[in-house]
Design an enzyme around this catalytic site. Structure first.
Site: not given
Ligand SMILES: NC(=O)c1ccc[n+]([C@@H]2O[C@H](COP(=O)([O-])OP(=O)(O)OC[C@H]3O[C@@H](n4cnc5c(N)ncnc54)[C@H](OP(=O)(O)O)[C@@H]3O)[C@@H](O)[C@H]2O)c1
Length: 244
Positions: A188, A85, A154, A37, A150
């Site tokens: 996180t 993702n 998933k 976004r 959550y």
């Molecule tokens: N980090 C972890 O520990 C972890 C562990 C297990 C699974 N995961 C999974 O891995 C994936 C990525 O996680 P992350 O930690 O890298 O995420 P993150 O740092 O929170 O980044 C989230 C990303 O998703 C986009 N996003 C959020 N809300 C959105 C919306 N309403 N519409 C469009 N885009 C949106 C954000 O885009 P903008 O900022 O540009 O809006 C950003 O690019 C997720 O599916 C999460 O559930 C993460």
């Protein structure tokens, strides 16, 4: 450069795991549609994909809005590799979970991937095939207090992964998922650091992952190196859970 000539759409590529996947795919030769976004962070990631050697472009969309998801699918054009993702994780006990947060998890984590697969898989099939990787979480299978919505959103995505693998196999489309453990990302970073470290302490490796370590598994599953793998959920979780 085993992915040269292919176009990849990576949702949520403006930060964290998605950003690392976009840069890694570009390094393998793919042209990457960087979705998010935030256009400013999107432009920065496009710059990184170009440094890695391939053209990239930014496509903005709010994936909680189904019309916007379908517009993104149109704008992305012919996609050979889809990485679902983008996601949200809000940890709250069930008693405090609001209807709005329930909808947010289901709309972003489950419905948006569903709509993108439905919109983009027919084009992949027409062009002879493609690959899809869904990003899940260890919380979908390891009961984690506060992660009910959550996990549910998933877990649905994981079962869709298996169903899609069966449904689309004849059309040359492989569908897999990666289930990361605790990973250092802007998302996180907004959490209480002690919570992330406590989750990391439940892994055999006893540490938080870097986004690039998760991206490696995502890109492997998307690549021709995984040509005989479909319908799996690959845990990238440092050996979680490990007790004692
Ligand atoms: N980090 C972890 O520990 C972890 C562990 C297990 C699974 N995961 C999974 O891995 C994936 C990525 O996680 P992350 O930690 O890298 O995420 P993150 O740092 O929170 O980044 C989230 C990303 O998703 C986009 N996003 C959020 N809300 C959105 C919306 N309403 N519409 C469009 N885009 C949106 C954000 O885009 P903008 O900022 O540009 O809006 C950003 O690019 C997720 O599916 C999460 O559930 C993460």
């Amino acid at each position: 450069m085993e992915m040269s000539g292919l176009t990849a759409l990576v949702t949520g590529a403006t930060a964290g795991i998605g950003r690392a996947v976009a840069v890694r795919l570009a390094g393998e030769g793919a042209e990457v549609v960087v979705h998010g976004r935030d256009a400013e962070r999107g432009a920065a990631v496009v710059g990184e994909t170009e440094e890695a050697g391939r053209r990239g472009r930014f496509a903005g969309a709010d994936l909680t809005d189904s019309a916007d998801v379908l517009r993104l699918a149109q704008e992305a054009g012919d996609v050979d590799v889809l990485i679902n993702n983008a996601g949200v994780y809000r940890f709250l006990p069930t008693s405090q979970m609001t209807d709005e947060l329930f909808a947010l998890h289901m709309d972003l984590n489950t419905r948006a991937p569903y709509l993108l697969v439905r919109a983009l898989a027919p084009g992949m099939a027409e062009r002879g095939g493609g690959t899809i990787v869904n990003v899940s979480t260890m919380a979908a299978t390891v009961p984690t207090k506060g992660a009910g919505m959550y996990a549910a959103s998933k877990a649905a995505l994981e079962q869709l992964t298996r169903v899609w693998a069966a449904e689309y196999a004849e059309e040359g489309i492989r569908v897999n998922a990666v289930a990361p453990g605790p990973t250092r990302t802007p998302g996180t970073g907004d959490m209480d650091a002690a919570v992330l470290e406590a989750i990391a302490a439940t892994t055999a490796l006893r540490r938080v992952a870097e986004p690039e370590e998760v991206a490696e598994a995502v890109v492997f599953l998307a690549s021709p190196r995984a040509s005989y793998i479909t319908g799996v959920v690959l845990e990238v979780a440092g050996g979680r859970p490990a007790i004692g």
